[in-house]
Scaffold this motif. Structure first.
Motif, short mmCIF file in Angstrom:
data_model
loop_
_atom_site.label_atom_id
_atom_site.label_comp_id
_atom_site.label_asym_id
_atom_site.label_seq_id
_atom_site.Cartn_x
_atom_site.Cartn_y
_atom_site.Cartn_z
N PHE A 148 53.17 -56.49 6.51
CA PHE A 148 53.01 -55.05 6.43
C PHE A 148 54.06 -54.36 7.29
N ALA A 149 54.50 -53.22 6.81
CA ALA A 149 55.49 -52.41 7.52
C ALA A 149 55.08 -50.96 7.45
N ILE A 150 55.45 -50.20 8.48
CA ILE A 150 55.13 -48.78 8.54
C ILE A 150 56.32 -47.99 7.99
N PRO A 151 56.10 -47.11 7.03
CA PRO A 151 57.20 -46.32 6.48
C PRO A 151 57.97 -45.60 7.58
N ILE A 152 59.28 -45.57 7.46
CA ILE A 152 60.13 -44.95 8.48
C ILE A 152 59.87 -43.45 8.57
N ASP A 153 59.32 -42.86 7.51
CA ASP A 153 59.00 -41.43 7.53
C ASP A 153 58.02 -41.10 8.67
N ILE A 154 57.12 -42.04 8.99
CA ILE A 154 56.16 -41.82 10.07
C ILE A 154 56.89 -41.75 11.40
N ALA A 155 57.84 -42.66 11.60
CA ALA A 155 58.61 -42.66 12.84
C ALA A 155 59.43 -41.37 12.97
N LYS A 156 60.03 -40.94 11.89
CA LYS A 156 60.85 -39.72 11.94
C LYS A 156 60.02 -38.50 12.33
#
Length: 476
Positions: free
Chosen positions: A244-252
């Motif tokens: 599983f990976a967290i979408p980079i949009d969340i980090a941004k």
């Protein structure tokens, strides 16, 4: 036979003779088309492999390995267990001045964080890193190193750029094997029914079959353009090819606040919400013909209460945009700060109306069982087990009112990126079952785990606040 019959046979024979070259020509053309198709597929596969290799080659200098050290807990017995605990993880550079993005659980509780960066000659350079900010809720941390040169960076894209079955590249530090590359496809987008690290999330996860192992956490997930679309976060240790990976949009969305404030300042609405279901509708005496995000609780005196929201209201939109999932509303609220005004589209019975709410400051969090135990002078925790956690017997006052049976093993601390940490165990958890067998306290938990052989599946049943969770992993 008359002359007419002879002519008819002659014409038929001539037609057959003329047809044979045509049939042979069509057969030859079909074989040639098949050969050309096979050759085209081969070229496409070669191009894809070349693209994946190029993505990895170009991204490698901006990917870093992270090593953390944490002092042994007070009260640890003399010997190897009083040595600092070491953790590993991954990250990547997002600014030439040395800002690095990683997972918060990689650096959580660490006394020191060191970063290994490749220089232009491919040699590893070591730097001490400062934790600029971290956010447990999204599991992101921003680090900073001071390098004597400008550093290579990875561009942050969006997870919307990849679709199911698209190729992706994962680079990280699994088991301390720096700059390891794995390749896979996007298996699924929009996972919301999982808790990879034991935390409820307000966003979707991206699922992949690319290998993600302990130490990969915080590493980049790249598309074929070599840009970051997600961050490696967790793996299902009981299965294969499920990461599983967290979408980079969340980090941004949280990076600006991490850099400016060191944490994420979230506004507070003061409601609990859930996705609509027939059962929930029946329990609140709602019509089954009315769908939306269901308000299941309103905190007295909260901004939502003052704005007039009630239990049973259906929310269908936010600031003019439609919403259909509860986690989407929670995420939208979590990215807005105190004082921000939001417009909600609400349905109550047959009425539709809009309400504007000014977000407040979240109330102090309820102390965790570990904080309660520490405040009451609980004896020092037992030293960490080989699986990476400090365990003690549960005191009734440390887990007030959460279960009628106070027996269980209380988790005092968890080593970052350890086996139990990766399985989702967190400080304050109470383990009361191992593989469906009851656990009465620390000694029984340790004994049951020690009795299992390497590679054995382990299922822990855990109380966390008012929730019961199942956490699974394989014993190393």
């Amino acid at each position: 036979m008359g002359s007419g019959g002879v002519r008819a046979v002659g014409v038929a024979a001539l037609a057959c003779v003329l047809a044979q070259p045509a049939l042979a020509s069509r057969s030859s053309s079909s074989a040639q088309q098949h050969r050309l198709w096979v050759e085209a597929q081969g070229r496409t596969l070669h191009q894809q492999r070349s693209s994946l290799a190029e993505v990895a080659r170009k991204a490698m200098p901006a990917v870093v390995s992270i090593t953390t050290r944490t002092a042994a807990p007070e009260g640890a017995t003399a010997g190897a267990e009083d040595e600092p605990q070491k953790g590993i993880g991954s990250g990547f550079i997002i600014h030439p001045d040395g800002y690095i993005l990683t997972s918060a659980h990689v650096v959580a509780g660490a006394d020191s964080v060191s970063i290994s960066v490749l220089n232009a000659r491919g040699e590893a350079e070591e730097y001490e890193a400062a934790v600029v900010g971290e956010d447990e809720r999204t599991d992101f941390a921003l680090l900073k190193i001071d390098a004597p040169r400008k550093l290579p960076v990875l561009k942050l894209a969006t997870a919307e750029r990849v679709q199911v079955a698209d190729w992706i590249v994962v680079i990280g530090n699994p088991f301390g094997l720096a700059h390891s590359v794995t390749v896979g496809v996007v298996s699924y987008k929009g996972r919301t029914d999982i808790t990879p690290n034991g935390h409820d999330a307000d966003f979707d996860y991206l699922q992949t079959d690319a290998s993600i192992n302990p130490g990969n956490s915080g590493g980049p997930v790249l598309d074929l353009q070599g840009e970051v679309v997600a961050i490696a976060n967790a793996v299902n240790v009981t299965g294969q090819g499920i990461g599983f990976a967290i979408p980079i949009d969340i980090a941004k969305a949280v990076l600006p606040q991490l850099k400016e404030h060191g944490r994420v300042r979230r506004g507070w609405l003061g409601i609990s919400v859930a996705d609509w279901s027939p059962e929930l509708a029946d329990s609140l005496n709602l019509s089954r013909r009315q769908h939306g995000i269901v308000v299941t609780d309103v905190v007295a005196g909260s901004p939502a209460d003052e704005a007039g929201l009630r239990v049973g209201d259906l929310i269908s939109g936010l600031d003019g945009k439609p919403l259909s999932r509860a986690h989407a509303l929670r995420w939208a609220m979590s990215t807005r700060q105190e004082g921000h005004s939001v417009g909600l589209h609400v349905r109550r019975d047959t009425k539709r109306f809009a309400v504007r709410v000014r977000l407040g400051n979240p109330p102090p969090e309820v102390p965790s069982p570990s904080q309660v135990a520490q405040a009451k002078g609980t004896p020092p925790a037992a030293p960490p087990s080989t699986l990476g956690a400090s365990v003690e017997d549960l005191l009734a006052e440390a887990d007030p009112g959460t279960h009628s049976n106070p027996l269980g093993a209380f988790i005092r601390s968890v080593q970052p990126d350890s086996v139990l940490g990766r399985a989702g165990l967190t400080p304050g958890d109470v383990v009361f079952q191992v593989n469906a067998a009851d656990v009465s306290g620390r000694d029984e938990l340790v004994g049951k785990l020690d009795a299992l052989g390497p590679g054995s599946p382990v299922a822990l049943t855990v109380r966390r606040g008012g929730k019961t969770l199942d956490l699974a992993f394989k014993k190393p």
